[in-house]
Design a protein around this motif. Structure first.
Motif, short mmCIF file in Angstrom:
data_model
loop_
_atom_site.label_atom_id
_atom_site.label_comp_id
_atom_site.label_asym_id
_atom_site.label_seq_id
_atom_site.Cartn_x
_atom_site.Cartn_y
_atom_site.Cartn_z
N UNK A 1 1.01 -1.33 -0.13
CA UNK A 1 0.01 -0.02 0.01
C UNK A 1 0.78 1.46 -0.06
N UNK A 2 0.33 2.13 -0.57
CA UNK A 2 1.22 3.68 -0.58
C UNK A 2 0.91 4.29 0.35
N UNK A 3 1.87 5.29 0.88
CA UNK A 3 1.52 6.08 2.12
C UNK A 3 1.15 7.26 1.93
N UNK A 4 0.47 8.04 2.60
CA UNK A 4 -0.06 9.36 2.59
C UNK A 4 1.11 10.25 2.42
N UNK A 5 0.92 11.49 1.70
CA UNK A 5 1.76 12.31 1.69
C UNK A 5 1.71 13.39 2.69
N UNK A 6 2.63 13.77 3.58
CA UNK A 6 2.22 14.93 4.86
C UNK A 6 2.73 15.99 4.08
N UNK B 1 13.10 2.89 -8.30
CA UNK B 1 12.84 3.07 -6.90
C UNK B 1 11.52 2.77 -6.44
N UNK B 2 10.59 3.35 -7.58
CA UNK B 2 9.03 3.20 -7.31
C UNK B 2 8.61 1.68 -7.11
N UNK C 1 10.57 -0.63 -6.53
CA UNK C 1 11.25 -1.24 -5.31
C UNK C 1 10.55 -0.71 -4.11
N UNK C 2 10.04 0.31 -4.17
CA UNK C 2 9.42 0.90 -2.46
C UNK C 2 7.93 0.32 -2.54
N UNK D 1 7.26 -2.61 -3.27
CA UNK D 1 7.34 -4.30 -3.29
C UNK D 1 7.70 -4.67 -1.73
N UNK D 2 7.11 -5.69 -1.14
CA UNK D 2 7.73 -6.23 0.00
C UNK D 2 8.95 -6.78 -0.13
N UNK D 3 9.80 -6.89 1.05
CA UNK D 3 10.84 -7.44 1.01
C UNK D 3 10.95 -8.48 2.25
N UNK E 1 5.16 7.28 -1.73
CA UNK E 1 6.50 6.17 -2.41
C UNK E 1 6.80 7.33 -3.76
N UNK F 1 10.43 8.56 -4.97
CA UNK F 1 10.83 8.14 -6.24
C UNK F 1 11.38 9.14 -6.98
N UNK G 1 12.59 0.52 2.80
CA UNK G 1 11.37 0.58 2.57
C UNK G 1 10.90 1.80 3.42
#
Lengths: 944, 109
Positions: free
Chosen positions: A606-611, A714-715, A717-718, A720-722, B2, B6, B48
């Motif tokens: 899930x993508x985080x909110x921008x603060x 980067x996107x 990668x970010x 995707x889980x790891x 994200x 990026x 992450x």
């Protein structure tokens, strides 16, 4: 009887080499004694082990080297190894003595003996190696050290060219040998010679056998100067005579025939071996002898005669019968003895007459009779005169040639070749004796000849005594040694060796008589031969071909390099980035595109909110980075914009829970900007002209593509889980490393070895900078007419001084808490460096340098030393390098306090960081010292 | 978020690469610094974007960030400084030897 450990033989010359390096130029006799005694020590060790070898044992010794690769430092001493060890060290001792009197007084004997000992050690390594890869390593040692020996008179062009030629030929052969050894190891399943020997049948049956054989033979033939690789040997005569006497009698060239002998039980015994080895040997045998007859240079004659005799030994190995193989081993001994003495005698003649041209000398028998008798005896042995040792092995050769079934029934060829070679050997030996010692008194010699000092002649006397003793009493003198050596080459198949002077009237004796008769006849008609040679000699000789090839190859690679990598950094970098982009694009394209472009880009996370704060910071970063590009030609502005970006980066580290990184980034930012600003003074105010529009567009495209690529990567990668591997570190930081700041514990404990490497790199960068800037003097623009107060604002100065102790306390605090809370050596070092740097900025370099008398180069050393010693200290407790330990101490007043050995390591890190930063700063500041005095009126030298 | 990160890394990369390709030594140094921001960031964000706590193994803290990329980046930042300092020295030396601050010392193509 006492049996010395095997490695002592090998160790002796290398120990002598080290000793010579330590005693420096300790005088002529000290260096000579050191060299001589270390050779004698090795010889004594070899003799001490000899009874075991004569008893039929193969002495083995090994220590694990890279066991997982099947590489052991394994040595063996069998009969063959013993024979060679005695030759190498015995003749080595004589050479050391001889060289002490031969080389000019002003020569650097230390360098000579060090190379000589290194070479002897390499030779011993070859003959004692049990592991064939180890043998190749020592093979290379001899190639390199013989290069040094041949180039001993490096001031002379000829010596340098000859040395390079020898290195190229033997080094090239060494490469082939390495390939062969690796192949052989993989076919036989082991690099140990004993194992390989036991599986010889499998090796010979393997489809790779021809390849292995040819690679090994390339190694042997280049080293032993076999046709067509023989040309380096006569050229190597550019070396001083003691070197020639050593390299071309008992060592270097014998390494090749040693390889033949060593590999004979494994690779020999096939049709292919017989054809290649015997043909090469036969050609070299006759060709070398023929050219030897044409040479007017004393050493040239001996050089080609060496080529010829090596050809003979190779031919004998190639004949592939037990009798011939015994003869080969025997001739190795005999040739080493008589050729070493002949070279040394030639050296004496050269030394005493000042020339080596046989046309200019003569009648030396009357002026130096003792040397003459010795040389005549040795030359007799070379020709194969009865009652001298050379006769015995030559007789054996003739016998083997007669007895051999021959080339497919043409069984006359071998005896004929043998007789021709023998005839030529007689001719050039007679020529040597006649032209030098008789043939009337010559008056063209630069010096009036007389006998040399007795010590110089002693080595020749010893060797010629051996020539005679072996000639008269072969069985008594060398019989046992020859027997064990032959046993090592011919396991289980040694024929009865009949060493006797008289074998009765037979065909070989007839061949000897014919060879002598024809040889003398040919000698008497030699002038006709010279005339013929001068008329019909062909122009393209091997050395010329070699030089042409060498030059052509150099030219080709230079041209190719110029095409592939133009001397332009801009161009190369553009190529580099383009290549990276192609690589990245290719990887992208070759991935499964099941879910399409969007699916590739976005992962399941899930993508985080921008603060709000992040959005503002993002805008600042964009502004900073883009403005740096736009304002790049206004450098001060560019630096400021870059620092905006840098600050946002450290804020980002903070935002995403990396306090250590934020602290590091922030302090690095400060020191970087100070350095950048300091440099501005010395770079031109107006930068070089802009690139063309076309180029800027091209670079813009490259840069945009790179940016888009990184964004996409980067996107992807970010989102995707790891699976993290840090669980172990998190769990064990406290119990194992004694700290709660996991980042710091990783740095100084879990991955301490990496960190050690990193601070070494840091120190190297600082030292590189120091080396570049030391002594560089640069001229900046004339200083502005500022007062001292303007330069160093009083407010800043007054504020900075009391701040220093405070800042240092903060640094110590950060350092100490680093193991448990954000901080540590890197950050503390940077903070302390910033505090010290500010003193320089506020008070001026001279002001601060007077008060801070620290040698930063030394500080780097101390830091690295502490870090390394902390690691080494682990060995005391029997644990691996850099294992940490920790415990608690309870000092008075303060609360319980934890001490970890990792802290000492961190102290090293701390010091290296401070040293790097301040060394860089003071070095750049010191450029100012070179500035020429400003125009009249201004102070001659600005003082801070 | 994200996407924001990026794009930030992409912009840093693009600015860095463009500056590295300039003919002026000083621009190359600046470009290299920007590029190393981007690379360090990329490695760091290999852990992450985690809303959690710093990697301290202290009771009470949960959901800590990955310490491994942080340790990698920490030394990378310091080495990056070493490289910048060295490159500055090269730029100064080149200026003193060739009299220009062109990266190819005039050997333009």
């Amino acid at each position: 009887m006492f049996s010395a450990p095997l490695p002592l033989i090998l160790l002796a010359p290398f120990a002598g080499l080290l000793l010579l390096a330590l005693i420096g130029r300790g005088g002529r006799s000290l260096t000579a004694w050191t060299a001589g005694l270390s050779m004698t020590g090795g010889l004594a060790a070899a003799f001490a082990l000899a009874p075991e070898v004569f008893g039929g044992t193969t002495v083995l010794w090994r220590v694990a080297w890279l066991p997982e690769w099947g590489l052991d430092f394994a040595l063996r001493l069998d009969g063959l190894g013993l024979l060679f060890a005695i030759l190498i060290l015995g003749i080595g001792v004589l050479i050391v003595l001889y060289a002490a009197y031969y080389l000019p007084k002003y020569d650097d004997l230390q360098r000579f003996y060090m190379s000589l000992l290194g070479f002897a050690g390499g030779m011993l390594g070859i003959v004692l190696a049990e592991n064939i890869v180890l043998m190749v390593v020592f093979w290379e040692v001899t190639s390199l050290t013989s290069f040094l020996l041949i180039a001993y008179k490096y001031q002379e062009v000829e010596a340098r060219i000859s040395a390079r030629m020898a290195l190229a030929v033997t080094g090239g052969g060494g490469l082939a040998l390495l390939a062969g050894a690796l192949l052989l190891g993989s076919v036989a399943g082991s690099f140990d010679f004993s194992v390989i020997e036991a599986r010889a049948g499998d090796v010979r049956a393997d489809p790779l056998y021809p390849v292995i054989l040819i690679l090994f033979l390339l190694g042997a033939f280049t080293k032993s100067a076999q046709f067509p690789f023989h040309f380096w040997l006569p050229h190597a005569m550019a070396a001083p005579t003691p070197v020639s006497a050593y390299l071309h009698s008992a060592t270097m060239v014998k390494a090749g025939v040693f390889l033949l002998a060593r590999m004979y039980p494994v690779l020999g015994g096939t049709e292919l071996w017989f054809v290649i080895v015997s043909t090469t040997g036969a050609i070299t045998f006759v060709y070398g002898a023929y050219v030897a007859l044409l040479k007017h240079d004393l050493k040239g004659l001996l050089a080609y005669s060496t080529v010829s005799h090596l050809g003979l030994i190779t031919l004998l190995f190639g004949l592939d019968t037990p009798m011939a193989t015994v003869a080969a081993v025997f001739h190795i001994i005999n040739h080493a003895i008589f050729k070493a003495s002949l070279f040394m005698a030639a050296g004496i003649i050269d030394h005493e007459t000042g020339t080596r041209d046989m046309r200019r000398m003569g009648g030396l028998f009357y002026t130096m009779p003792r040397t003459a008798v010795l040389a005549i005896l040795a030359a007799g042995s070379m020709a194969g005169v009865p009652l001298l040792n050379g006769f015995l092995s030559k007789e054996m050769f003739f016998t083997a040639a007669v007895a051999h079934p021959g080339f497919d029934g043409a069984n006359l060829i071998l005896p004929v070749v043998a007789t021709i070679g023998g005839m030529l050997a007689v001719a050039y030996s007679v020529r040597f004796v006649w032209d030098v010692f008789f043939d009337g008194p010559a008056n063209e010699m630069p010096k009036t000849p007389h006998e040399p000092v007795g010590w110089m002649r002693l080595p020749v006397e010893v060797l010629v005594a051996l020539v005679v003793v072996v000639g008269f009493l072969p069985q008594w003198s060398v019989g046992p040694l020859l027997k064990v050596a032959a046993e090592a080459v011919l396991p289980g198949a040694v024929p009865e060796i009949k060493l006797a002077v008289w074998h009765g009237f037979n065909l070989p004796l007839a061949m000897t008589v014919v060879a002598f008769g024809l040889g003398v006849l040919q000698f008497s008609r030699r002038h006709k031969l010279y005339a013929l040679q001068e008329r019909y000699a062909f122009g393209l000789t091997s050395p010329v071909a070699f030089e042409r090839f060498y030059r052509g190859a150099t030219r080709f690679s230079t041209a190719a390099m110029a095409k592939a990598a133009p001397r332009s950094l801009q161009w190369n970098l553009a190529l580099f980035f383009s290549f990276l982009l192609v690589l990245g694009g290719w990887a992208w394209m070759s991935t499964e595109m099941a879910s399409g472009w969007a699916g590739m880009l976005t992962g399941p996370l899930p993508v985080g909110e921008v603060d709000m704060a992040s959005a503002v910071a993002f805008a600042a970063l964009l502004f900073g980075a883009v403005s740096t590009v736009i304002y790049r030609r206004n450098r001060v502005m560019a630096v400021i914009f870059m620092s905006v970006a840098g600050t946002v980066v450290s804020l980002a580290f903070l935002r995403f829970h990396a306090p250590d990184l934020a602290l590091t980034q922030l302090s690095v930012e400060v020191v970087t900007i100070v350095l950048l600003l300091m440099c501005l003074r010395y770079l031109p105010e107006t930068p070089v002209a802009q690139s063309s529009i076309g180029r800027r567009v091209r670079d813009g495209v490259l840069a945009t593509a790179a940016g888009v690529g990184v964004t996409a990567m980067a996107y992807a990668m970010l989102t995707r889980p790891y699976e993290t591997i840090a669980g172990y570190h998190m769990a064990n930081a406290k119990p194992g490393g004694g700290g709660t700041n996991v980042v710091n514990v990783i740095l100084v404990d879990f991955r301490g070895y990496d960190t050690l490497g990193e601070i070494v790199v840091l120190a190297m960068a600082a030292l590189g900078l120091h080396a570049l800037l030391t002594g560089t003097r640069m001229q900046g623009p004339p200083p502005l007419a500022l007062t001292k107060a303007d330069r160093y604002p009083i407010m800043l100065a007054e504020l900075m001084r009391p701040l220093l102790p405070l800042a240092l306390v903060v640094a110590v605090y950060i350092f100490l808490r680093g193991h448990n809370l954000p901080g540590g050596g890197f950050i503390a070092g940077l903070v302390a460096a910033v505090a010290l740097m500010l003193q320089y900025v506020a008070g001026g370099v001279d002001f601060a340098s007077e008060r801070l008398r620290v040698n930063y180069v030394r500080l780097l050393g101390v830091g690295l030393g502490i870090a390394t010693l902390t690691g080494v200290a682990s060995f005391w407790f029997g644990v691996p390098f850099l294992t940490s330990t920790h415990g608690y101490v309870y000092p008075p007043v303060i609360d319980k306090f934890e001490l970890a050995s990792a802290m000492a390591f961190d102290l090293g890190v701390f010091l290296v960081v401070i040293g790097t930063v301040l060394l860089a700063m003071t070095d750049i500041a010191a450029l100012r010292r070179g500035e020429i005095a400003a125009p009249a009126g201004a102070p001659a030298k600005e003082k801070g | 978020m994200e996407l924001l990160v990026s794009v930030a890394l992409g912009v840093l990369t693009a600015s860095g690469v463009y500056l590295i390709l300039r003919p002026t030594t000083f621009s190359v140094v600046l470009g290299l610094t920007l590029l190393s921001y981007a690379v360090n960031g990329l490695i760091f964000f290999g852990g992450r974007l985690k809303a959690g706590a710093p990697p301290l193994s202290v009771p009470g803290l949960t959901n800590q960030t990955d310490p491994l990329p942080q340790a990698l980046v920490l030394t990378a930042i310091v080495i990056g400084f070493g490289m910048t300092a060295y490159l500055l020295a090269v730029a100064l030396k080149a200026k003193s030897e060739s009299g220009t601050d062109h990266v190819d010392a005039g050997e333009t193509r």
